[in-house]
Design an enzyme around this catalytic site. Structure first.
Site, PDB file in Angstrom:
ATOM      1  CG  ASP A 118      -2.052   0.864   1.369  1.00 37.68           C
ATOM      2  OD1 ASP A 118      -2.246   1.527  -0.020  1.00 37.68           O
ATOM      3  OD2 ASP A 118      -2.936   1.126   2.158  1.00 37.68           O
ATOM      4  NE  ARG A 141      -3.254  -1.717   4.389  1.00 37.23           N
ATOM      5  CZ  ARG A 141      -4.379  -1.707   3.949  1.00 37.23           C
ATOM      6  NH1 ARG A 141      -5.240  -2.683   4.404  1.00 37.23           N
ATOM      7  NH2 ARG A 141      -4.677  -0.889   3.203  1.00 37.23           N
ATOM      8  CG  ASN A 159       2.748   1.429  -5.292  1.00 38.41           C
ATOM      9  OD1 ASN A 159       3.688   1.449  -4.491  1.00 38.41           O
ATOM     10  ND2 ASN A 159       2.486   0.432  -5.989  1.00 38.41           N
ATOM     11  N   GLY A 160       0.376   5.222  -4.813  1.00 37.66           N
ATOM     12  CA  GLY A 160      -0.452   6.532  -5.155  1.00 37.66           C
ATOM     13  C   GLY A 160      -0.026   7.506  -4.252  1.00 37.66           C
ATOM     14  NE  ARG A 161      -1.614   6.199   1.144  1.00 37.01           N
ATOM     15  CZ  ARG A 161      -1.375   5.650   2.162  1.00 37.01           C
ATOM     16  NH1 ARG A 161      -1.044   6.190   3.339  1.00 37.01           N
ATOM     17  NH2 ARG A 161      -1.252   4.324   2.094  1.00 37.01           N
ATOM     18  NE  ARG A 197      -8.562  -0.441   5.760  1.00 40.06           N
ATOM     19  CZ  ARG A 197      -8.539   0.876   6.012  1.00 40.06           C
ATOM     20  NH1 ARG A 197      -8.470   1.520   7.186  1.00 40.06           N
ATOM     21  NH2 ARG A 197      -8.196   1.708   5.049  1.00 40.06           N
ATOM     22  CB  ILE A 198      -6.005  -8.138   7.028  1.00 36.12           C
ATOM     23  CG1 ILE A 198      -7.625  -8.576   7.356  1.00 36.12           C
ATOM     24  CG2 ILE A 198      -5.305  -8.575   8.224  1.00 36.12           C
ATOM     25  CD1 ILE A 198      -7.752  -9.979   7.799  1.00 36.12           C
ATOM     26  CG  HIS A 203       1.094   2.005  -9.925  1.00 38.68           C
ATOM     27  ND1 HIS A 203       0.664   1.294  -8.891  1.00 38.68           N
ATOM     28  CD2 HIS A 203       0.022   2.728 -10.584  1.00 38.68           C
ATOM     29  CE1 HIS A 203      -0.469   1.755  -8.568  1.00 38.68           C
ATOM     30  NE2 HIS A 203      -0.791   2.583  -9.636  1.00 38.68           N
ATOM     31  CD  GLU A 236      -2.686   1.730 -13.426  1.00 42.16           C
ATOM     32  OE1 GLU A 236      -3.000   2.027 -12.275  1.00 42.16           O
ATOM     33  OE2 GLU A 236      -2.473   2.746 -14.082  1.00 42.16           O
ATOM     34  CG  ASN A 237      -0.650  -1.930  -7.090  1.00 39.51           C
ATOM     35  OD1 ASN A 237      -1.792  -1.710  -7.268  1.00 39.51           O
ATOM     36  ND2 ASN A 237       0.077  -1.524  -6.292  1.00 39.51           N
TER      37      ASN A 237
END
Length: 238
Positions: free
Chosen positions: A19, A172, A21-23, A178-179, A36, A66-67
């Site tokens: 989690d 994460r 990439n965008g930020r 959270r999962i 990405h 894209e990931n």
């Protein structure tokens, strides 16, 4: 299943939600695609890290194509490193060209045994369990299975990653704790580790922090500490 065994205290199977990439791109005022691409470099660093330590299985949760979309030269590189690649999730939701690339990557690397890299794309833990339930219901309807024969072991043999040991360590990145519907069945006794580091910034140092924390934990698999101690030197299994 890969033949390599990690050293004592290391996980055999690591699962990661990648989690941030965008930020990461937004913070740098760059297009999302740049994030990405940086995330893909973090994937390669993570694969190298796991291979160097004898971690036999790595499962990555990709939020979009894209990931995880990888050009042929990167698949070739994974093949040379002995990595078996496979995908779990609803492939029918992707364009035919992408599905073909997934199949080619799986076929090209099918015989590799250094590590299994599983990519969860268009995947959901609830969907995974529902799919297993549907398969078992079909067997009951066909008269080849009795309802009373259905137990945890049987369900576990019909969910994704059934040929691998359950993840020992879940990581994460990006700050959320959270999962997110990832491997709900498989993570029942997995150790969870969260970091604020955005995925493109993940390197060996961050991953080593996760392993060091994991090594300090007492894995009880639903038992008490006293029960774990009483079971020693026998191996406690999930």
């Amino acid at each position: 299943m890969p033949n390599g065994m990690p050293a004592p205290g290391l996980p055999a199977h690591v699962a990661i939600i990648m989690d941030g990439n965008g930020r990461w791109a937004q913070q740098r005022r760059r297009p999302r695609m740049i994030g990405h691409r940086a995330g893909a470099r973090a994937v390669n660093r993570t694969i190298d890290f796991c291979l160097e330590r004898g971690i036999a299985a790595l499962t990555l949760f990709a939020f979009s194509s894209e990931n995880w979309g990888r050009p042929q030269e990167e698949v070739d590189a994974l093949d040379r490193r002995g990595v078996r690649v496979r995908f779990i999730g609803e492939r029918s939701r992707f364009a035919a060209g992408i599905v073909q690339r997934m199949q080619r990557a799986e076929q090209r690397t099918a015989g590799n045994g250094a590590m299994t890299l599983s990519v969860a794309a268009s995947y959901g833990g609830r969907q995974d369990i529902a799919h297993a339930a549907r398969l078992l219901a079909e067997q009951v309807a066909a008269g080849t299975l009795r309802p009373e024969q259905i137990d945890e072991d049987l369900i576990g043999r019909h969910v994704a990653l059934t040929d691998l040991p359950p993840p020992d360590l879940f990581i994460r990145t990006g700050g959320d704790t959270r999962i997110s519907n990832f491997l709900l069945w498989q993570l029942a006794y997995t150790e969870l580790w969260f970091t604020d580091v955005l995925w493109p910034d993940v390197d060996a140092g961050v991953l080593q922090q996760a392993l060091d924390d994991y090594a300090r934990r007492e894995r009880r698999y639903g038992l008490t500490s006293a029960q774990v101690a009483a079971a020693a030197p026998e191996t406690v299994s999930p």
